[in-house]
Design an enzyme around this catalytic site. Structure first.
Site, short mmCIF file in Angstrom:
data_model
loop_
_atom_site.label_atom_id
_atom_site.label_comp_id
_atom_site.label_asym_id
_atom_site.label_seq_id
_atom_site.Cartn_x
_atom_site.Cartn_y
_atom_site.Cartn_z
N SER A 84 0.81 -1.21 0.00
CA SER A 84 0.00 0.00 0.00
C SER A 84 0.85 1.26 0.00
O SER A 84 0.32 2.36 -0.15
CB SER A 84 -0.91 0.02 1.23
OG SER A 84 -0.10 0.00 2.41
N GLY A 85 2.15 1.12 0.24
CA GLY A 85 3.01 2.29 0.38
C GLY A 85 2.92 2.92 1.75
O GLY A 85 3.38 4.05 1.96
N PRO A 106 2.86 13.29 13.59
CA PRO A 106 2.88 12.66 12.27
C PRO A 106 1.51 12.16 11.80
O PRO A 106 1.14 12.36 10.63
CB PRO A 106 3.85 11.49 12.44
CG PRO A 106 4.72 11.87 13.59
CD PRO A 106 3.85 12.68 14.50
N ASP A 108 -1.72 12.54 13.74
CA ASP A 108 -2.87 13.37 14.08
C ASP A 108 -2.95 14.65 13.25
O ASP A 108 -4.05 15.15 12.97
CB ASP A 108 -2.82 13.76 15.57
CG ASP A 108 -2.97 12.55 16.47
OD1 ASP A 108 -3.50 11.51 16.00
OD2 ASP A 108 -2.55 12.62 17.65
N HIS A 164 7.44 -8.58 -46.01
CA HIS A 164 7.97 -9.90 -45.64
C HIS A 164 9.50 -9.93 -45.76
O HIS A 164 10.08 -10.99 -45.97
CB HIS A 164 7.38 -11.01 -46.52
CG HIS A 164 5.90 -11.14 -46.44
ND1 HIS A 164 5.27 -12.05 -45.62
CD2 HIS A 164 4.91 -10.45 -47.08
CE1 HIS A 164 3.95 -11.94 -45.76
NE2 HIS A 164 3.71 -10.96 -46.63
N SER A 294 34.08 -0.21 -32.78
CA SER A 294 34.77 -1.44 -32.43
C SER A 294 36.12 -1.12 -31.82
O SER A 294 36.79 -0.16 -32.23
CB SER A 294 34.97 -2.33 -33.66
OG SER A 294 35.78 -3.44 -33.37
N LYS A 300 35.04 1.02 -38.05
CA LYS A 300 33.69 0.49 -37.91
C LYS A 300 32.81 1.49 -37.16
O LYS A 300 33.22 2.07 -36.16
CB LYS A 300 33.71 -0.84 -37.17
CG LYS A 300 32.38 -1.59 -37.19
CD LYS A 300 32.57 -3.00 -36.60
CE LYS A 300 31.31 -3.84 -36.77
NZ LYS A 300 30.21 -3.36 -35.94
N GLU A 307 20.25 1.38 -31.25
CA GLU A 307 20.45 0.26 -30.32
C GLU A 307 20.01 0.63 -28.90
O GLU A 307 19.41 -0.20 -28.19
CB GLU A 307 21.92 -0.17 -30.34
CG GLU A 307 22.32 -0.90 -31.62
CD GLU A 307 23.79 -1.25 -31.68
OE1 GLU A 307 24.53 -0.87 -30.75
OE2 GLU A 307 24.20 -1.90 -32.65
#
Length: 440
Positions: A84-85, A106, A108, A164, A294, A300, A307
Site C-alpha cells: 500500500s506504500g 505525524p 494526528d 515480408h 569497435s 567500424k 540500439e
C-alpha cells in the site's frame, strides 16, 4: 547519499530494517508529490478549522520543503515494501512532523484526513501525470517533428519497398518517414488520451473508499491546491470504491507507453537495416557517426542510438508486463502492489522520454539518404513488374520476373526481349509514378 541529520522516526527505521530488498528507493517524484499532498492537506484542514492555523502552516511549510526536493535523503525505504506504500507515507509524516517542530504529530496532524490507502496511490498518479506531461509528450512531439522534416526532405527519393523482408513495389523514403512520424503522433495521442483517467485520484477515500475520518470538503480543497502547486488539474474519481480498489488508470497509461515502445522498436529496427553496411548491407541511409564502433576493427561505425532505443523499448515492454500483473492484485477494497507499479511506470516515463529525444537529436536530425543506392535498389527490384499487370497480364509479368531473377537482368531488359514495347515500359515503369500509386 549521506544523511546530514536524521529527520525520520521509528516507523521509518522499522521499514528500513524490514525491507532490505533492492537498495532502490521509491521514485523521488512520488515522494515529492506525496509532500505536495501533505502541504495541501494541512492548509485545507486549517481552512476547514480542523487544525489550528499556526501548526498547520508549519506542517505545510515543512511539506513544501520536501516537495522542492530539499530533503530527498530522508526517504531511505526500499521501493519493494508493503504494497500500500504505508511505510513511505509514514516516512513522509515523520519527516514533515520533525521539520514542523513541537506540537505537530505525524498521524494526528500531518496525516489528518488521509490514509496510506488513498494518499500514496494519489501521489503515484500525480507523479505519473506530471512527469508524462512534462517529459513524454514533449519528447514525442520533438521526435515526430524530426521525422516529419525528413519526410519532406526525402519526398522525391524513390526506394525499393519491402514486405515480408522481400522486394516489393517502390515507395519513397519520404513516405516511410511520414509513416514513422504518424506512428509517433498516434502514440502521443494514445498517451494523452490516458491522462484524464490517470488524473482521477482516490484522495478522500481514506482506508476503504468510504471517506471515514475525513471532512466532506477535504478532497476538493486539496485538489484545488494541488492544481496551483503542480499546474496540473486532478479530478475526483468516477467512483471512490473503483479508485481505491484498483490502479487500472495507471495500467492504461503504461499500456499506452508500451505502444510507443512498440512503435520505436519498428522505427529503430528499420533505421538499423537501412543503414546497414557500408558494403555488405543495404546502405540506403547514413546514420550520424557518433563514436568508434569497435575496439578491434578500424573504421567500424555502429547504429548506437537505435540500439539504445531498442533496449529502452524492451525495458518499457517489460515494465508494462510487471505493471499489468501488479494491476491484477486489487483484491476487494485495495490494490496492494502500488510501489512496484510506481517504480516501473516512472521508470518507463523517464527512459522513454530520453530515448525519444536522443533518437530525434542524435540520429534522425543528422540522417542522410544515399540516393544512388536507393535509386539502384528501386530500379532493380523485380516487384516493379507489378505495374505491367494492367498492360500484359499477371501470368506474362510473372514469366518476366522469373527470367529476370534467374538471369540477373533487369525487368526492362527481359520485357523487351519478350516483346513488350518501349512506350508501354516507359509508362508502366515510371518509379516515381509507381511510388505515388493512386495519388499520381
Amino acid at each position: 547519499m549521506a544523511v546530514q541529520q536524521q529527520l525520520w522516526g521509528s516507523e521509518t527505521s522499522k521499514a528500513v530494517e524490514n525491507f532490505p530488498v533492492s537498495g532502490e528507493r521509491v521514485p523521488v517524484s512520488v515522494v515529492r508529490m506525496l509532500a505536495h499532498i501533505k502541504a495541501a492537506a494541512a492548509r485545507t484542514n486549517a481552512e476547514l478549522r480542523l487544525l489550528d492555523a499556526e501548526p498547520a502552516e508549519r506542517a505545510a511549510a515543512a511539506a513544501d520543503e520536501v516537495a522542492r526536493g530539499e530533503h530527498d535523503d530522508q526517504f531511505p525505504i526500499d521501493v519493494f515494501q508493503t504494497g500500500s506504500g504505508t511505510s513511505t507515507n509514514m516516512n513522509a509524516n515523520e519527516v514533515i512532523a520533525t521539520l514542523a517542530g513541537e506540537g505537530v504529530h505525524p498521524n494526528d496532524h500531518v496525516n489528518m484526513g488521509q490514509s496510506s490507502n488513498d494518499v500514496f496511490p494519489s501521489a503515484v498518479h500525480l507523479a505519473a501525470v506530471v512527469e508524462t506531461t512534462s517529459q513524454v509528450l514533449p519528447a514525442l512531439d520533438r521526435l515526430a517533428a524530426s521525422l516529419e522534416a525528413k519526410a519532406a526532405e526525402f519526398a522525391d527519393v524513390v526506394k525499393a519497398g519491402r514486405t515480408h523482408m522481400m522486394d516489393a513495389v517502390p515507395v519513397t523514403l519520404g513516405q516511410e518517414f511520414a509513416g514513422y512520424a504518424a506512428q509517433i503522433r498516434l502514440g502521443h495521442a494514445r498517451v494523452g488520451d490516458a491522462l484524464p483517467r490517470a488524473s482521477q485520484i482516490p484522495l478522500g477515500g481514506t482506508a476503504t473508499g468510504t471517506g471515514l475520518n475525513t471532512h466532506a470538503e477535504f478532497a476538493a480543497g486539496v485538489r484545488a491546491r494541488l492544481a496551483e502547486s503542480t499546474t496540473v488539474t486532478f479530478e475526483a474519481p468516477a467512483d471512490p470504491f473503483e479508485a481505491q480498489a484498483n490502479r487500472d488508470a495507471l495500467v492504461e497509461l503504461s499500456g499506452a507507453l508500451k505502444v510507443v515502445a512498440v512503435s520505436l522498436t519498428k522505427i529503430a529496427t528499420d533505421l538499423v537495416l537501412m543503414g546497414s553496411g557500408p558494403r555488405t548491407g543495404l546502405g540506403e541511409v547514413a546514420l550520424p557517426e557518433l563514436q568508434k564502433g569497435s575496439s578491434i576493427m578500424p573504421g567500424k561505425v555502429n547504429p548506437v542510438i537505435p540500439e539504445v532505443v531498442l533496449q529502452v523499448a524492451a525495458q518499457v515492454i517489460g515494465n508494462d508486463a510487471a505493471i499489468t500483473i501488479a494491476g491484477t492484485q486489487g483484491n476487494f477494497e485495495l490494490n496492494v502492489r502500488v510501489p512496484v507499479i510506481a517504480r516501473n511506470l516512472l521508470d518507463s516515463i523517464a527512459i522513454l522520454s530520453s530515448a525519444a529525444s536522443l533518437l530525434a537529436e542524435k540520429c534522425v536530425d543528422g540522417l542522410e539518404a544515399n540516393e544512388d543506392t536507393l535509386a539502384q535498389h528501386a530500379g532493380s527490384t523485380p516487384a516493379i513488374a507489378t505495374a505491367l499487370n494492367p498492360h500484359i497480364g499477371y501470368d506474362r509479368a510473372t514469366d518476366i520476373v522469373k527470367e529476370a531473377v534467374a538471369s540477373r537482368r533487369t525487368i526492362r531488359e527481359v520485357a523487351i526481349e519478350k516483346g513488350v514495347d518501349e512506350a508501354t515500359l516507359d509508362e508502366a515503369l515510371d518509379l516515381h509514378r509507381m511510388a505515388r500509386g493512386s495519388q499520381a
